[in-house]
Each structure stands twice: as structure tokens, then as C-alpha cells.
Motif scaffolding. Structure first.
Motif, PDB file in Angstrom:
ATOM      1  N   SER A  20       0.826  -1.195   0.000  1.00 39.88           N
ATOM      2  CA  SER A  20       0.000   0.000   0.000  1.00 39.88           C
ATOM      3  C   SER A  20       0.865   1.250   0.000  1.00 39.88           C
ATOM      4  O   SER A  20       0.572   2.219  -0.709  1.00 39.88           O
ATOM      5  CB  SER A  20      -0.923   0.007   1.222  1.00 39.88           C
ATOM      6  OG  SER A  20      -1.809  -1.086   1.187  1.00 39.88           O
ATOM      7  N   PHE A  76      -8.649   6.097  -4.299  1.00 42.40           N
ATOM      8  CA  PHE A  76      -7.799   5.120  -3.624  1.00 42.40           C
ATOM      9  C   PHE A  76      -7.078   5.611  -2.375  1.00 42.40           C
ATOM     10  O   PHE A  76      -6.580   4.805  -1.603  1.00 42.40           O
ATOM     11  CB  PHE A  76      -6.766   4.556  -4.611  1.00 42.40           C
ATOM     12  CG  PHE A  76      -7.388   3.780  -5.740  1.00 42.40           C
ATOM     13  CD1 PHE A  76      -8.071   2.598  -5.494  1.00 42.40           C
ATOM     14  CD2 PHE A  76      -7.322   4.239  -7.040  1.00 42.40           C
ATOM     15  CE1 PHE A  76      -8.653   1.884  -6.519  1.00 42.40           C
ATOM     16  CE2 PHE A  76      -7.911   3.526  -8.083  1.00 42.40           C
ATOM     17  CZ  PHE A  76      -8.572   2.345  -7.822  1.00 42.40           C
ATOM     18  N   LYS A  78      -7.009   6.919   1.319  1.00 42.30           N
ATOM     19  CA  LYS A  78      -7.986   6.771   2.393  1.00 42.30           C
ATOM     20  C   LYS A  78      -7.883   7.854   3.466  1.00 42.30           C
ATOM     21  O   LYS A  78      -8.849   8.116   4.168  1.00 42.30           O
ATOM     22  CB  LYS A  78      -7.827   5.397   3.061  1.00 42.30           C
ATOM     23  CG  LYS A  78      -8.054   4.220   2.120  1.00 42.30           C
ATOM     24  CD  LYS A  78      -7.829   2.904   2.832  1.00 42.30           C
ATOM     25  CE  LYS A  78      -8.042   1.711   1.902  1.00 42.30           C
ATOM     26  NZ  LYS A  78      -7.786   0.418   2.583  1.00 42.30           N
TER      27      LYS A  78
END
Length: 259
Positions: A20, A76, A78
Motif C-alpha cells: 500500500s 484510492f 484513504k
């Protein structure tokens, strides 16, 4: 055996976090790169003071690149802090090519750009949060409309700052078409009734009504006129510092086009 299972699970979690993080870094790089490329393309048009096929193609491609990456941020990323950092980085990257022509007017354009991109980002996030499932085209519409508005307003201010409207290659109607997308942003930030076709007098009246609220509405007609005239004098004083002179009967488009 249980210890090995826990260790494996922790490794899996760490791997997800690392992936991520890597994706976020890549997205951030592309975000800043796309903003910088768009800034250079827009600067080329502003500096040349003219449009040709190569300029148009460069701006269209750079704009498409930037809008696509900006939309990916909304979909995408957050965390709000990361959104804020990316928005600031995008704005700075887009602004840097115009830095040699720095002025108070251009700084105002930079602020409008940041606020406009923030609003576009916020629109997309609100749309994401309000739906039970992601409606891609609805999120894209809510995000990109405000983004294009912010970019249009910024490049219009940058052009005026660099060339002045006296050397414009644009007709009055073409210039009006460029300013038109900025109306929703100005309505949200300055005056709720704003229109580029309203006269400066009506704009001053709207500002007075927005600032004073019901107290302005309750004023007798002579007092209202006096208040609006005071607002006009304040606007004239601010405009004079940029070399702008206007009549109260001029429209907002007229004021900027004559500048």
C-alpha cells in the motif's frame, strides 16, 4: 506451530502495508508529475499568448493525464492528511512554471487553485461516502467538474497577469466562456448570487447583502444605496492597486476583459 502461524500472519499484514505504501508513493509521484506537466503546458500557452495545434494538443494531453491521476487520488487514498499533502503538492507543482511572473494577482490565482482542487477532492469523497457502492461515473462527474473549474480560473488569472487583456487573442465571448466555469467556485467562496454577467453594482449589492444579512434587507432604500456605494468605493480602491478602473455599470466580464 501456532507461533509460526502468528509470524506468518504478521508478515502478511506487513506485506500488505508495504505494498500500500509503495502504491501510494507511486501515485504521489505521478500526481506531482502530472501537475507539473500540465503547468508547463499551460505556461506555454500563456507565455506565447496564442493558440496553435501543438499548444492545444499539449494542453489536452496534459490535462487528461492530470485529471486521470487526480481522480485516482479520490478513489484510492484513504487518509485526509495524505489528501491534503497531495493537493498542496499538486498545486505547487502546477504553479511553479508561473513563478517568474509572481504577483499578488497570481498568488490569488494560486489560492483559488488550491481551494478549487480541495473542493473537487471533497466533492468526490462525499460522493464516495454517501453511496452504498461506488458509482464511478457519478464520483468522476462530481470530482472533475470542480477540478476543471479550478484550472480554468487559474489559467485565466495567469493569462491576465502575464499578458494583460489588451493583448488578448480571445474575443469577448471566448473570454466569457473561459470565465464561466469559475462561477460556482466564486459563489461558494465570495457571493452566493455571483455571475460573470452581473454588473459591478449588483456584485457590490450582493456582497453587502451577504455580509450584513437581514440588517441590509431591513434598511430603507437610501441607506441601501449608500451602503452599496461604500462597497463600490472599497472595490475601486482594491482594483486600482492592480491598475483596474471600472464603471458600476460594467459587467464582471467587461472589467477583466478591459484590464
Amino acid at each position: 506451530m501456532e507461533e509460526n502461524l502468528i509470524t506468518k500472519n504478521m508478515q502478511d499484514v506487513n506485506a500488505d502495508v508495504d505494498v500500500s505504501r509503495v502504491k501510494l508513493i507511486i501515485l504521489g509521484i505521478f500526481s506531482v508529475l502530472s501537475a507539473g506537466v500540465l503547468g508547463l503546458a499551460l505556461k506555454s500557452v500563456v507565455a506565447n499568448g496564442s493558440l496553435d495545434l501543438s499548444n492545444i494538443l499539449n494542453v489536452v494531453l496534459a490535462n487528461f493525464f492530470f485529471l486521470a491521476v487526480f481522480l485516482l487520488q479520490v478513489l484510492f487514498v484513504k487518509y485526509q492528511k495524505i489528501h491534503g499533502g497531495l493537493l498542496l503538492a499538486d498545486s505547487v507543482a502546477l504553479f511553479i512554471p508561473f513563478f517568474p511572473n509572481l504577483s499578488w494577482l497570481l498568488l490569488a490565482g494560486f489560492i483559488f487553485l488550491m481551494l478549487g482542487l480541495w473542493r473537487a477532492n471533497r466533492n468526490g469523497l462525499v460522493e464516495l461516502d454517501s453511496g452504498l457502492k461506488i458509482q464511478f461515473f457519478r464520483v468522476a462527474r462530481r470530482t472533475l467538474q470542480a477540478t476543471i473549474t479550478a484550472l480554468s480560473l487559474f489559467v485565466s488569472i495567469a493569462y491576465v497577469n502575464t499578458n494583460g487583456i489588451g493583448t488578448s487573442f480571445l474575443s469577448h465571448e471566448a473570454f466569457r466562456a473561459i470565465l464561466k466555469p469559475a462561477e460556482p467556485l466564486v459563489r461558494g467562496l465570495v457571493a452566493s448570487n455571483f455571475s460573470i454577467d452581473m454588473t459591478v453594482y449588483k456584485f457590490a449589492e450582493g456582497l453587502a447583502e451577504q455580509q450584513l444579512g437581514s440588517a441590509f434587507t431591513a434598511l430603507p432604500a437610501p441607506s441601501k444605496t449608500q451602503t452599496v456605494e461604500g462597497m463600490l468605493d472599497a472595490l475601486r480602491g482594491q482594483a486600482a492597486s492592480y491598475g483596474i478602473v471600472f464603471k458600476s455599470s460594467d459587467t464582471i466580464t467587461d472589467v477583466f476583459y478591459k484590464y
